[in-house]
Design a protein around this motif. Structure first.
Motif, PDB file in Angstrom:
ATOM      1  N   ARG A 137       0.811  -1.208   0.000  1.00 25.22           N
ATOM      2  CA  ARG A 137       0.000   0.000   0.000  1.00 25.22           C
ATOM      3  C   ARG A 137       0.850   1.266   0.000  1.00 25.22           C
ATOM      4  NH1 ARG A 137      -4.641   1.194   4.531  1.00 25.22           N
ATOM      5  NH2 ARG A 137      -5.225   3.236   3.768  1.00 25.22           N
ATOM      6  N   ASN A 138       1.917   1.272   0.795  1.00 27.23           N
ATOM      7  CA  ASN A 138       2.757   2.468   0.893  1.00 27.23           C
ATOM      8  C   ASN A 138       3.467   2.776  -0.422  1.00 27.23           C
ATOM      9  OD1 ASN A 138       2.031   2.615   3.597  1.00 27.23           O
ATOM     10  ND2 ASN A 138       3.783   1.403   4.250  1.00 27.23           N
ATOM     11  N   HIS A 139       3.906   1.741  -1.138  1.00 26.94           N
ATOM     12  CA  HIS A 139       4.583   1.950  -2.410  1.00 26.94           C
ATOM     13  C   HIS A 139       3.629   2.562  -3.444  1.00 26.94           C
ATOM     14  CE1 HIS A 139       7.236  -1.427  -0.847  1.00 26.94           C
ATOM     15  NE2 HIS A 139       8.031  -0.384  -0.926  1.00 26.94           N
ATOM     16  N   TYR A 140       2.431   2.009  -3.534  1.00 25.81           N
ATOM     17  CA  TYR A 140       1.452   2.557  -4.477  1.00 25.81           C
ATOM     18  C   TYR A 140       1.096   4.005  -4.124  1.00 25.81           C
ATOM     19  CZ  TYR A 140       0.467  -1.866  -6.816  1.00 25.81           C
ATOM     20  OH  TYR A 140       0.564  -3.005  -7.568  1.00 25.81           O
ATOM     21  N   PHE A 141       0.930   4.266  -2.837  1.00 27.14           N
ATOM     22  CA  PHE A 141       0.560   5.619  -2.419  1.00 27.14           C
ATOM     23  C   PHE A 141       1.667   6.617  -2.748  1.00 27.14           C
ATOM     24  CE2 PHE A 141      -0.069   9.058   0.664  1.00 27.14           C
ATOM     25  CZ  PHE A 141      -1.408   9.346   0.427  1.00 27.14           C
ATOM     26  N   MET A 142       2.926   6.252  -2.473  1.00 24.75           N
ATOM     27  CA  MET A 142       4.036   7.165  -2.744  1.00 24.75           C
ATOM     28  C   MET A 142       4.212   7.397  -4.241  1.00 24.75           C
ATOM     29  SD  MET A 142       6.046   9.008  -1.186  1.00 24.75           S
ATOM     30  CE  MET A 142       7.311  10.117  -1.711  1.00 24.75           C
TER      31      MET A 142
END
Length: 96
Positions: free
Chosen positions: A5-10
């Motif tokens: 999730r964090n990778h997609y958000f960033m």
């Protein structure tokens, strides 16, 4: 490596901000060093290898880059979709 999730958000935030910048700015004027890097130089063997060392920085022509209008809209769209996708995913720490 699995994307969470964090990778997609960033990635979405970076693309969104880049799209906003491309929509706000019409043209980019490169400095002398970047213009020299992008301008093709004729190659003459060993002379071509040392030519950039002796080039003067007094060039008055700077390269102007005008990105197409659709590029800003495309980056805004892709960034928005990635952010929404990240918000719909489970959090990487487990069920909180």
């Amino acid at each position: 490596m699995e994307l969470n999730r964090n990778h997609y958000f960033m990635a979405g935030v970076v693309l969104l901000l880049l799209g906003i910048q491309l929509r706000c700015v019409d043209t980019f004027v490169l400095n002398e060093q970047s213009t020299r890097l992008l301008t093709p130089q004729p190659a003459n063997g060993a002379v071509a290898a040392i030519r950039p060392v002796f080039q003067t920085v007094t060039q008055t022509q700077k390269k102007t880059v005008k990105p197409p209008e659709w590029l800003g809209w495309a980056l805004l769209s892709i960034g928005s979709v990635l952010i929404l996708h990240a918000l719909a995913m489970k959090s990487p720490g487990g069920d909180h």
